[in-house]
Every structure is written in structure tokens, then in C-alpha cells.
Design an enzyme around this catalytic site. Structure first.
Site, mmCIF file in Angstrom:
data_model
loop_
_atom_site.group_PDB
_atom_site.id
_atom_site.type_symbol
_atom_site.label_atom_id
_atom_site.label_comp_id
_atom_site.label_asym_id
_atom_site.label_seq_id
_atom_site.Cartn_x
_atom_site.Cartn_y
_atom_site.Cartn_z
ATOM 1 N N TYR B 39 29.043 -37.025 -0.780
ATOM 2 C CA TYR B 39 30.114 -37.196 0.203
ATOM 3 C C TYR B 39 31.380 -37.522 -0.591
ATOM 4 O O TYR B 39 31.637 -36.890 -1.618
ATOM 5 C CB TYR B 39 29.676 -38.295 1.192
ATOM 6 C CG TYR B 39 30.449 -38.297 2.471
ATOM 7 C CD1 TYR B 39 30.577 -37.134 3.242
ATOM 8 C CD2 TYR B 39 31.061 -39.459 2.938
ATOM 9 C CE1 TYR B 39 31.305 -37.153 4.425
ATOM 10 C CE2 TYR B 39 31.776 -39.475 4.124
ATOM 11 C CZ TYR B 39 31.902 -38.316 4.853
ATOM 12 O OH TYR B 39 32.621 -38.335 6.018
ATOM 13 N N LYS B 94 12.199 -19.378 18.178
ATOM 14 C CA LYS B 94 12.587 -18.411 17.139
ATOM 15 C C LYS B 94 13.016 -19.132 15.872
ATOM 16 O O LYS B 94 12.665 -18.743 14.758
ATOM 17 C CB LYS B 94 13.757 -17.548 17.628
ATOM 18 C CG LYS B 94 13.437 -16.691 18.818
ATOM 19 C CD LYS B 94 13.250 -15.234 18.424
ATOM 20 C CE LYS B 94 12.622 -14.502 19.595
ATOM 21 N NZ LYS B 94 12.410 -13.091 19.396
ATOM 22 N N GLU B 136 19.974 -12.462 20.833
ATOM 23 C CA GLU B 136 18.669 -12.688 21.437
ATOM 24 C C GLU B 136 18.775 -12.670 22.954
ATOM 25 O O GLU B 136 19.629 -13.365 23.513
ATOM 26 C CB GLU B 136 18.181 -14.072 20.979
ATOM 27 C CG GLU B 136 16.732 -14.318 21.171
ATOM 28 C CD GLU B 136 15.873 -13.485 20.231
ATOM 29 O OE1 GLU B 136 16.165 -13.431 19.034
ATOM 30 O OE2 GLU B 136 14.926 -12.867 20.729
ATOM 31 N N ASP B 137 17.937 -11.881 23.591
ATOM 32 C CA ASP B 137 17.825 -11.930 25.046
ATOM 33 C C ASP B 137 19.165 -11.762 25.749
ATOM 34 O O ASP B 137 19.487 -12.500 26.685
ATOM 35 C CB ASP B 137 17.124 -13.238 25.470
ATOM 36 C CG ASP B 137 15.644 -13.253 25.046
ATOM 37 O OD1 ASP B 137 15.179 -12.242 24.484
ATOM 38 O OD2 ASP B 137 14.958 -14.252 25.286
ATOM 39 N N ASP B 162 15.868 -8.040 20.517
ATOM 40 C CA ASP B 162 15.206 -7.361 21.638
ATOM 41 C C ASP B 162 15.291 -5.853 21.504
ATOM 42 O O ASP B 162 14.446 -5.139 22.030
ATOM 43 C CB ASP B 162 15.837 -7.796 22.955
ATOM 44 C CG ASP B 162 15.831 -9.291 23.076
ATOM 45 O OD1 ASP B 162 14.876 -9.830 23.624
ATOM 46 O OD2 ASP B 162 16.779 -9.930 22.571
ATOM 47 N N ALA B 194 13.909 0.449 30.652
ATOM 48 C CA ALA B 194 15.005 1.128 29.962
ATOM 49 C C ALA B 194 16.139 0.144 29.708
ATOM 50 O O ALA B 194 17.316 0.461 29.797
ATOM 51 C CB ALA B 194 15.489 2.337 30.769
ATOM 52 N N ALA B 196 17.323 -3.161 26.916
ATOM 53 C CA ALA B 196 17.608 -3.224 25.483
ATOM 54 C C ALA B 196 16.437 -2.682 24.665
ATOM 55 O O ALA B 196 16.609 -1.822 23.792
ATOM 56 C CB ALA B 196 17.900 -4.675 25.089
ATOM 57 N N ASN B 288 6.721 -10.208 28.401
ATOM 58 C CA ASN B 288 6.380 -11.624 28.230
ATOM 59 C C ASN B 288 6.927 -12.434 29.387
ATOM 60 O O ASN B 288 8.011 -12.129 29.865
ATOM 61 C CB ASN B 288 6.975 -12.151 26.918
ATOM 62 C CG ASN B 288 6.108 -11.799 25.732
ATOM 63 O OD1 ASN B 288 4.914 -12.012 25.754
ATOM 64 N ND2 ASN B 288 6.728 -11.235 24.703
ATOM 65 N N ASN B 319 8.092 -8.921 18.276
ATOM 66 C CA ASN B 319 9.133 -8.863 17.249
ATOM 67 C C ASN B 319 9.089 -10.048 16.283
ATOM 68 O O ASN B 319 9.709 -10.010 15.227
ATOM 69 C CB ASN B 319 10.530 -8.685 17.856
ATOM 70 C CG ASN B 319 10.772 -9.583 19.053
ATOM 71 O OD1 ASN B 319 10.139 -10.628 19.176
ATOM 72 N ND2 ASN B 319 11.689 -9.185 19.915
#
Lengths: 383, 383
Positions: B39, B94, B136-137, B162, B194, B196, B288, B319
Site C-alpha cells: 500500500y 460461472k 452471459e444470459d 450462450d 432460435a 442466442a 436448463n 458450455n
């Protein structure tokens, strides 16, 4: 260890570990069952619980203990506007201190903009990740508006460490330093530096009833001769009860002063300057990495009490004493605003830890095992 | 453990640990000397090194190993637009997987906006913290534009798990599944979903030379009868060599199909539907937390090869097999774009790990000790 050795070893150590923080699982992921429980399919039920009851995010995730350390890199230590990436070592240091001393999970966010509205919008857009925001090393005057706006527009506490953290620790140190020298709230104070820290210190001193202060910046004293002044600098000048001399030299305000608080740049004062102060002078030279005046020089200038912001000198007056306990208190109590009452209560709680202050020992160490709990309790009580 | 027990225990465990990740110091902060080194004052020299040479941020901080996991909560698992906070358990999962399997420090960022330009701007504004972005998502079609724009406007890799993570692992699984059933690249494929994932799967299949696919979404098959179609759905339909029947029921496209890939919603198909497929059918039911059809049902419908995305069933096509190794490769090699060549190389490297694929074993386990290294090597070689 002297400063040369510190620099050499610091560079070596940072390179060896590639920085100072990492992100670790709190759970075991060693079997397919672990993954079924913590990932898919189990995790979906946890998501659904939060859909049903949004506050459940605090029970089932780490959000309740998560703090953002956000900088735009515009005022890193005393180094100036060196950009966010060059500031990352400081932010990682803060994050490491947060965890080590208060078990808080703090993560550095570097902003790719120094534009006020962009900063505000970006922080609002990433706020759902966090339970509190710690702004860090953002330059004045932008920082004042950013804190004001975010405090109003977000429902989590927003704290600017360079303002409030510094102001609180300075007040804590000053309460005890004045006990040592036997002076009262009417002492004359010079604040060298009118950036985020200087303004916040003037504010908290005023709120504490110490109105006899002058500020100065790189152009000289903040006085009525400064016709160009506006914003916070002017406000704090108007609120001050002291008459600050007109001068383009900060040192011209030192005669008759009891306390010098430096939150500006390295090497601003010499021992001859300190000699102009009143007897039993208090000197807090808090610029980092190098103070406004080195402790031995200040001592030669007959200062009675000397503090710096550094870890390698005695009497460290550094916001690192404050923020771990303060955020612990905020997170545990769900407080959404850091009020002047909370700030003063925290400063008094820190000062109160030293029962018999002396010139050598008037502020607790960051390693004092009671520090975080005493501060967080003060936050909760002042609520 | 059955699904009921998994749900119960998953909730208990998440509550017990309050989430799954924490931020830890990599260095010791036990003495004043430690603080002086990590520091102030030591850290200032580290900052100055980065000012001198901006790339030094990769040597002296954790940036080189830092990844953002960013979601707007618009398409969390198969649960839909449940918002970013309800998605946090997935993001923390994740992050835990990133660290456990590839020693990567990944941090969840929840976005308080679902507006395209706001998302892009916010991510650009916080990018300096990270060496790669894992989206993500985020729902289609917005995700396509976000990936495209960010890939162009940022100088670090941007990956939408995804899309690309799912597409890569599906291709890996399919390469081996077709070996088992003795079929070639001309198989007829139905992709249910149909969004991602579905679009990205169609793309990678086309790039791999498997053009005989139909897509379907909640309105039915993606066929020429769908006059309202535009964007990626239309593009992928035009690129396909298959003639997809006009129907508002996805199941009408099953007769004569060799492969069904589900990336849509739970419980879309029954065993009677699977029976309409060609002999030696391959069924990847990847939704899922619940698949499009349960494995035992698909088996009754005479599917030869069955996979799901779940950790509690055999043959997990998820994935999570891909992203740890893929990001390890990206971070270590400094690659800035995830090209089709890289994606296919990674899929082939995963498939190649199973020397003699069988219906019971055609995709490696996430716990295979060689997985991350084989994938990251494939990334570096395909560079």
C-alpha cells in the site's frame, strides 16, 4: 527498511504475485453432485427464490458483502491524473485491505471516462452487483457532484474515501492531538490542499465546531482576494470564521496557526515554515507517497505532534484506518446514507481508543484488533 | 440424488455460504512493513511504472487474469427475463467454475439496463478493469448486436457464452455422436430454439459444413411461410440447405430428422415425437434447468444418443466444458477475437479427447484433468 528498499521490494513483490487480489469459490466443486447443487440444475431454484422475493438476493448470493471500489484515475494518490489503469495497484491494495481487516469483498472497477454524466450513469448501470460504492481517487470538483447525485439516485451508500475517509481520520487524530497539546476547538488551522480531501476536512471540522480554518491550494490562500473562486472552495471560505490572509503563498498563512493539515503534494513546507507556527504546533503531512514535509524536518521546525499517511512512519493518519470498519458497519446495518453524525461518531470512536494520547501515540494502529468492531459499532449506534 | 433433494439442498447450501465467491488478498498484510510494500508508499512506484509503460499493468496487477461475467438478466437459463439480480446465482456459479477449473478470476457484473446502446456504453466504460468479457444470459436478438459492436469497439476478446460456448460444445458432442451412429455431415438436423444459442449453433454447423438444418421457435418452424421474419433468423434460414416444412408446430419438422438439438424450454417433446425421427436418432435436450425431454423419455422414443446440459445426468453437453479452457487460452495468448476457426478447433479438440465414443460416453467430463489444457492449446494453435 528505507524508502529505496521499499520501492525496490514493492515492485518485485507486485510482479511476483501479479497483483494483490483474486476471486475464489467459497464452495467445493469437486464432484458432479457439487455442480448439480451449485450450478445446473440446482441454481435455477435459487434464481426463482429471488424472483419471488427480490431481497432474497442478500441471503443466497454474495451481494450483501460486495463493495465496488470505483475510480476514473483522475487523482491517484498525490500522483495526479494518471488514468485508471495506473491506479489499479492502489485499488487492489484497498480491496486487499477491505478483506484482510473487515472480511468485505471489494472489487476494483476502472472507468474509461472522466466525464461527469458518463461516470454517474455507468455507476448506476452496474450498481445491482453491489451493496455499497466506494469512490476512490476521483478529482475535485467533479467528485462532489458525483457523490451528491449518486447518493440521491441510488439506494445503497456511496462513500468517497478521499473526502470522507480522510476527513474522519483527520478529525480522529486531531481530537487526540489537541488533548496532547492542551488546546481547544478554537485552534487556528491551515489546510494545505483544497481538493476532495481538503474540502471534506474543512466540512467535518466545521460540523464538529472547529470553524477557525483557512484553506490554500496551488494558487495560494483561499481568501477574499481570490475573485475567481466558486463552488465548494468559496462555500468553505464563507463558512470559515478565520480571516485568511491574501497571498499566493500558502506559507504566508502559517504565522499564528496551531494546526497544519497537508492533503496536497509532496515537499510543500520546510522547517523554517513550521517555525512560524504557534508553539506546540500539530502537523499532519498526509500527502502520499511523500508527505508535504518529512517528519524529521517538521520536528526540527519544532512541531510537537507529527503524523503522515504512510505505513512506514509512526502515527499513520490514513483513511485505511476508517474504511474497513465503516463499510462493515454500513453493510451489517443496511444504512443507506453516511450522515455527518455517523462521520463524527466514527472519528470520536477512533480517538476514544487511545486512552492517554501522547505525541508518539495518539492514533490507533490499523492492526489494532478492536478497530473494525469499534468503528462498525459506532456506525450502527449513530444510525 | 433426485431433483427434489437437489433443489432442497441447493437452497440450503447457497444460504449457508451466502453465495459462492469471495475476493481474497494474494499477499500477506500482517505488518506495517507489508502495508508499506503493498500500500503506501510502495504502491506509488508500481503506479508510476504503469504510467511509464501502460502494458506493465499486466505485470504488476491482476488485470491479465481478470474476466467480467456480464448479464442484463434478460435470458437467465431457461427461466427468461427475470432480471439481473435473480441471475446472480448463475453468474457466481460461472465465476466459481472459472476459478476452479482454469484459475481465472472472473467477476459478475449485473447491468441495471436492458437497453442496447446503454449496455454497450456501460461495458465499454468499465472495460479497463478486464482482459476479456464474457457476456452471459443476454437475450436475442440484442445479444448479436452487442457482441458485434463490442468486438469491434474494444481491444479485448468479447465472448457470449450462450451463443459461442453452447455452439462449440454442441459441435463437439455432435462430431462424436455422429461417429457412434455412423452418419456424416449430411445429416438432417432440427434445432429447437432460435435464440442466442440456436442461431449460434446453426452458424457453427454451417461453418463446419453441416448445412442441412431447420430451426424452430415458439411460433413454429423457421420456414418461408414466416413472412414476418427478419434479422438472424431469416439469415440462417436462407443459408440452410434444408427445406423446412411450414408449420406452427416444431414437432412437424421431426420426421426424417437425424439430430434434434434443443436449446429452448423445458418439456417441448414427448417420446412419440422422437419416434418420428430417423433410426439411430441423436437427441441433445439442453434446456436448463429442465431439458426439452427427459432422457428416459427420449430413450423410450428410441433415441440412440441422448445428452442434456445438466450435471446430474450422463453426457453433459454444457458450455461449462468450454469457457474455462477457452478463456485460459485467450488470456494466455492475448488473442483479441474469437474467430470461427478458433471455435471449430476447440470443438474438435474436445471431441478428440474421446478416442472411442459410445452412446454412454461421447463427451469428456468437466472434471477431466486434461480438458482445460487441451482447449487452451487448441485456442493458441488456431490463433
Amino acid at each position: 527498511m528505507n524508502i529505496k528498499d521499499i520501492i525496490k521490494k514493492s515492485l518485485e513483490l507486485h510482479k511476483k504475485t501479479r497483483g494483490k487480489i483474486e476471486i475464489k469459490p467459497k464452495v467445493s466443486l469437486e464432484t458432479a453432485e457439487d455442480l448439480a447443487l451449485y450450478y445446473t440444475p440446482g441454481v435455477a431454484e435459487v434464481c426463482k427464490k429471488i424472483v419471488e422475493r427480490p431481497e432474497a438476493v442478500n441471503d443466497y448470493t454474495n451481494k450483501k458483502n460486495s463493495v465496488a471500489i470505483i475510480t476514473d484515475g483522475s487523482a491517484i494518490l498525490g500522483l495526479g491524473n494518471i488514468g485508471p489503469e495506473a491506479g489499479l495497484p492502489v485499488m487492489e491494495g484497498k480491496a486487499a485491505i477491505f478483506k484482510r481487516f473487515a472480511n468485505i469483498d471489494a472489487y476494483p472497477i476502472l472507468l474509461n471516462t472522466q466525464e461527469l454524466e458518463e461516470i454517474i450513469k455507468t455507476i448506476k448501470n452496474i450498481a445491482p452487483t453491489f451493496s455499497a460504492i466506494n469512490l476512490e481517487d476521483i478529482a475535485a470538483p467533479g467528485c462532489f457532484e458525483i457523490v451528491k447525485r449518486l447518493s440521491k439516485e441510488l439506494d445503497i451508500p456511496v462513500f468517497h474515501d478521499d473526502q470522507d475517509g480522510t476527513a474522519i481520520v483527520v478529525l480522529a487524530g486531531l481530537i487526540n492531538a489537541l488533548k496532547v497539546v492542551g488546546k481547544g476547538k478554537d485552534v487556528k488551522i491551515l489546510i494545505s490542499g483544497a481538493g476532495a480531501a481538503g474540502i471534506a476536512i474543512a466540512k467535518i471540522l466545521g460540523e464538529y465546531g472547529m470553524n477557525n480554518y483557512c484553506l490554500c491550494d496551488s494558487k495560494g490562500t483561499i481568501s477574499e482576494c481570490r475573485l475567481e473562486l466558486n463552488g465548494q472552495k468559496k462555500t468553505m471560505m464563507v463558512k470559515s470564521a478565520a480571516s485568511c490572509p491574501c497571498s499566493n503563498k500558502c506559507t504566508d498563512a502559517l504565522p499564528g496557526t496551531d494546526v497544519l493539515i497537508g492533503v496536497s503534494k509532496p515537499n510543500q513546507f520546510m522547517k523554517e515554515d513550521i517555525k512560524k507556527m504557534n508553539p506546540n504546533a500539530v502537523v499532519f503531512a498526509l500527502a502520499n507517497p511523500a508527505p508535504e514535509i518529512m517528519p524529521e524536518e517538521a520536528k526540527k521546525g519544532s512541531a510537537k505532534i507529527i503524523a503522515t499517511g504512510r505505513s512506514d512512519f509512526p502515527n499513520q493518519v490514513n483513511n485505511a484506518l476508517v474504511f474497513p470498519g465503516l463499510f462493515r458497519g454500513l453493510l451489517d446495518s443496511g444504512i443507506r446514507k453516511v450522515t455527518p453524525e455517523i462521520k463524527i461518531a466514527v472519528a470520536e470512536s477512533i480517538a476514544g481508543m487511545i486512552k492517554n494520547p501522547t505525541p508518539e501515540n495518539f492514533i490507533p494502529s490499523i492492526f489494532d484488533k478492536n478497530l473494525v468492531k469499534i468503528i462498525s459499532d459506532a456506525v450502527k449506534s449513530a444510525k
